[in-house]
Write an enzyme that holds these catalytic residues in place. Structure first.
Site, mmCIF file in Angstrom:
data_model
loop_
_atom_site.group_PDB
_atom_site.id
_atom_site.type_symbol
_atom_site.label_atom_id
_atom_site.label_comp_id
_atom_site.label_asym_id
_atom_site.label_seq_id
_atom_site.Cartn_x
_atom_site.Cartn_y
_atom_site.Cartn_z
ATOM 1 N N HIS A 61 1.167 10.074 -0.902
ATOM 2 C CA HIS A 61 2.086 11.215 -0.975
ATOM 3 C C HIS A 61 1.591 12.219 0.063
ATOM 4 O O HIS A 61 0.477 12.751 -0.085
ATOM 5 C CB HIS A 61 2.064 11.843 -2.363
ATOM 6 C CG HIS A 61 2.443 10.888 -3.456
ATOM 7 N ND1 HIS A 61 3.722 10.820 -3.967
ATOM 8 C CD2 HIS A 61 1.720 9.945 -4.114
ATOM 9 C CE1 HIS A 61 3.760 9.883 -4.909
ATOM 10 N NE2 HIS A 61 2.564 9.336 -5.018
ATOM 11 N N GLU A 93 1.747 3.342 -14.387
ATOM 12 C CA GLU A 93 0.564 4.189 -14.138
ATOM 13 C C GLU A 93 0.122 4.731 -15.504
ATOM 14 O O GLU A 93 -0.973 4.455 -15.961
ATOM 15 C CB GLU A 93 0.927 5.324 -13.166
ATOM 16 C CG GLU A 93 -0.233 6.266 -12.851
ATOM 17 C CD GLU A 93 0.181 7.438 -11.948
ATOM 18 O OE1 GLU A 93 1.394 7.746 -11.874
ATOM 19 O OE2 GLU A 93 -0.724 8.053 -11.330
ATOM 20 N N ASP A 127 -3.087 7.490 -2.708
ATOM 21 C CA ASP A 127 -2.205 8.306 -3.558
ATOM 22 C C ASP A 127 -2.159 9.770 -3.079
ATOM 23 O O ASP A 127 -1.264 10.132 -2.313
ATOM 24 C CB ASP A 127 -2.634 8.206 -5.025
ATOM 25 C CG ASP A 127 -1.493 8.432 -6.008
ATOM 26 O OD1 ASP A 127 -0.337 8.592 -5.578
ATOM 27 O OD2 ASP A 127 -1.754 8.436 -7.227
ATOM 28 N N ASP A 128 -3.099 10.588 -3.542
ATOM 29 C CA ASP A 128 -3.136 12.019 -3.181
ATOM 30 C C ASP A 128 -4.570 12.356 -2.779
ATOM 31 O O ASP A 128 -5.320 12.963 -3.563
ATOM 32 C CB ASP A 128 -2.699 12.873 -4.379
ATOM 33 C CG ASP A 128 -1.285 12.541 -4.818
ATOM 34 O OD1 ASP A 128 -0.341 12.997 -4.166
ATOM 35 O OD2 ASP A 128 -1.136 11.778 -5.801
ATOM 36 N N HIS A 150 7.130 4.210 -8.880
ATOM 37 C CA HIS A 150 5.915 4.297 -9.681
ATOM 38 C C HIS A 150 6.242 3.739 -11.066
ATOM 39 O O HIS A 150 7.230 4.160 -11.692
ATOM 40 C CB HIS A 150 5.480 5.748 -9.852
ATOM 41 C CG HIS A 150 4.836 6.355 -8.642
ATOM 42 N ND1 HIS A 150 5.411 6.360 -7.412
ATOM 43 C CD2 HIS A 150 3.621 6.971 -8.498
ATOM 44 C CE1 HIS A 150 4.598 6.964 -6.553
ATOM 45 N NE2 HIS A 150 3.502 7.343 -7.184
HETATM 46 N N1 ADE Z 1 3.226 12.444 -7.333
HETATM 47 C C1 ADE Z 1 2.136 12.495 -6.556
HETATM 48 N N2 ADE Z 1 1.211 11.626 -6.991
HETATM 49 C C2 ADE Z 1 1.742 10.990 -8.070
HETATM 50 C C3 ADE Z 1 1.289 9.978 -8.947
HETATM 51 N N3 ADE Z 1 0.098 9.413 -8.840
HETATM 52 N N4 ADE Z 1 2.103 9.600 -9.950
HETATM 53 C C4 ADE Z 1 3.300 10.151 -10.089
HETATM 54 N N5 ADE Z 1 3.770 11.099 -9.293
HETATM 55 C C5 ADE Z 1 2.999 11.525 -8.276
HETATM 56 ZN ZN ZN Z 2 1.675 8.024 -6.342
#
Ligand code: ADE
Ligand code: ZN
Length: 337
Positions: A19, A200, A278-279, A197
């Site tokens: 992201h 998770e 991911d982030d 997604h």
């Molecule tokens: N937005 C940013 N990272 C995310 C994640 N891991 N799961 C869901 N939405 C997200």
């Molecule tokens: Zn994600």
């Protein structure tokens, strides 16, 4: 023999779950906020980092959407993308399929064009100056309604030739994939690929829905698929790519320790798993750190690492000829390492 860390950094690989808003480092958040005269809910960079202790996905999302408020101009999005690409180029990353969340920005009053124009120009510069290619995935926020997803698809109409796929992110548990059945069908009719997604925090049923109702080309995360062996068989049979994010899973308490992360089990079940960040600004590491720390924690062999690198290209939306070129680069690297 080279160390695993050096071997990993040199191994050609792709990132398929990133992201771009999640690559906003606190330093850059402060720089943009100052430049844009935006007040942040944090006093210092240390305060920001101290706030990055999450018990679950929602804890993280609450902070992440606040941080994104610092992004105001096309230049901010361009610089955000370039900072990310510089870091992953140094990690041996050759190709990225990045997510962005237009609704996070249009919801604050920015025109749709601001984020996407800045990102597209950053992507073009990264390809020209760093040799890292990329494709853009537009995510729908699942905590919003399907009408908002349709409105986003309409706003994206002039850009559809520069968007490879739609995705689905944000709060998973209360928002099952089938809520977006119509928007995904419309995206498919416009020639877009589809990812979502799923699994998770949500149960295996959500992964089934992503496959059977949203007709996805990849599953983002997919950890909880392992709770349902018939689902594992289906994913393996379909050769479905899973974009797995180990340090994210650790930070969001999807796994309690990296040592029990399921990535090796996924590979041993014959699943097309990949490793992604991911982030990265929020979860303690970019692409190479995800690979290196996970390899160490679950004892991935060189064969596992090579399989993961190959999966990152075969699971990408590159053309067959481009994939063949990247796979040959991996083979050449192995022969010389
Ligand atoms: N937005 C940013 N990272 C995310 C994640 N891991 N799961 C869901 N939405 C997200
Ligand atoms: Zn994600």
């Amino acid at each position: 023999m080279t160390s695993d860390a050096d071997f990993i950094r040199g191994l050609p690989k792709a990132e398929l779950h990133l992201h771009i808003e999640g690559s906003l480092e606190p330093e850059q958040m402060f720089e943009f906020a100052r430049r844009n005269k935006i007040a942040l809910p944090f006093r210092t960079i240390e305060d920001v980092r101290a706030a990055y202790a999450f018990s679950n996905l929602q804890d993280f999302l609450d902070i992440y959407y606040q941080g994104a408020g610092a992004l105001q101009t096309e230049r901010d999005f361009h610089e955000l993308a370039m900072a990310y690409f510089r870091r992953v180029a140094a990690d041996g990353c050759r190709h990225v399929e990045l997510f962005f969340d237009p609704q996070t920005h249009t919801g604050r009053g920015l025109p749709f064009s601001v984020a996407i124009d800045g990102l597209l120009s950053g992507m073009a510069e990264a390809e020209a100056s760093l040799g890292v290619t990329s494709k853009l995935i537009m995510c729908f926020l699942r905590h919003l309604d399907e009408a908002a997803a349709f409105a986003t698809l309409s706003a994206a109409e002039p850009y559809l030739d520069r968007i490879i796929a739609v995705g689905l992110d944000s709060s998973e548990v209360a928002h099952r994939p089938s809520k977006f059945a119509g928007a995904y069908k419309a995206a498919g009719e416009r020639g877009l690929k589809r990812v979502a997604h799923a699994g998770e925090e949500g149960p295996p049923a959500y992964v089934w829905e992503a496959l059977d109702i949203l007709k996805v080309d990849r599953i983002d995360h997919g950890n909880r698929a392992l709770e349902d062996l018939s689902l594992v068989e289906r994913l393996a049979r379909d050769g479905m790519t899973l974009t797995v994010c180990p340090l994210s899973n650790l930070k969001l308490c999807v796994v309690e320790d990296l040592k029990v992360h399921p990535i090796k089990r996924m590979l041993e079940f014959g699943l097309q798993a990949t490793i992604n960040s991911d982030d990265p600004a929020y979860f303690g590491g970019y692409l190479a750190e995800n690979w290196i720390l996970t390899a160490e924690a679950v004892h991935l062999s060189r064969e596992h690492l090579i399989r993961l690198a190959k999966n990152s290209f075969t699971g990408s939306f590159l053309s067959p000829a481009e994939i063949t070129t990247h796979l040959a680069a991996i083979d050449a690297y192995i022969a010389s390492a």
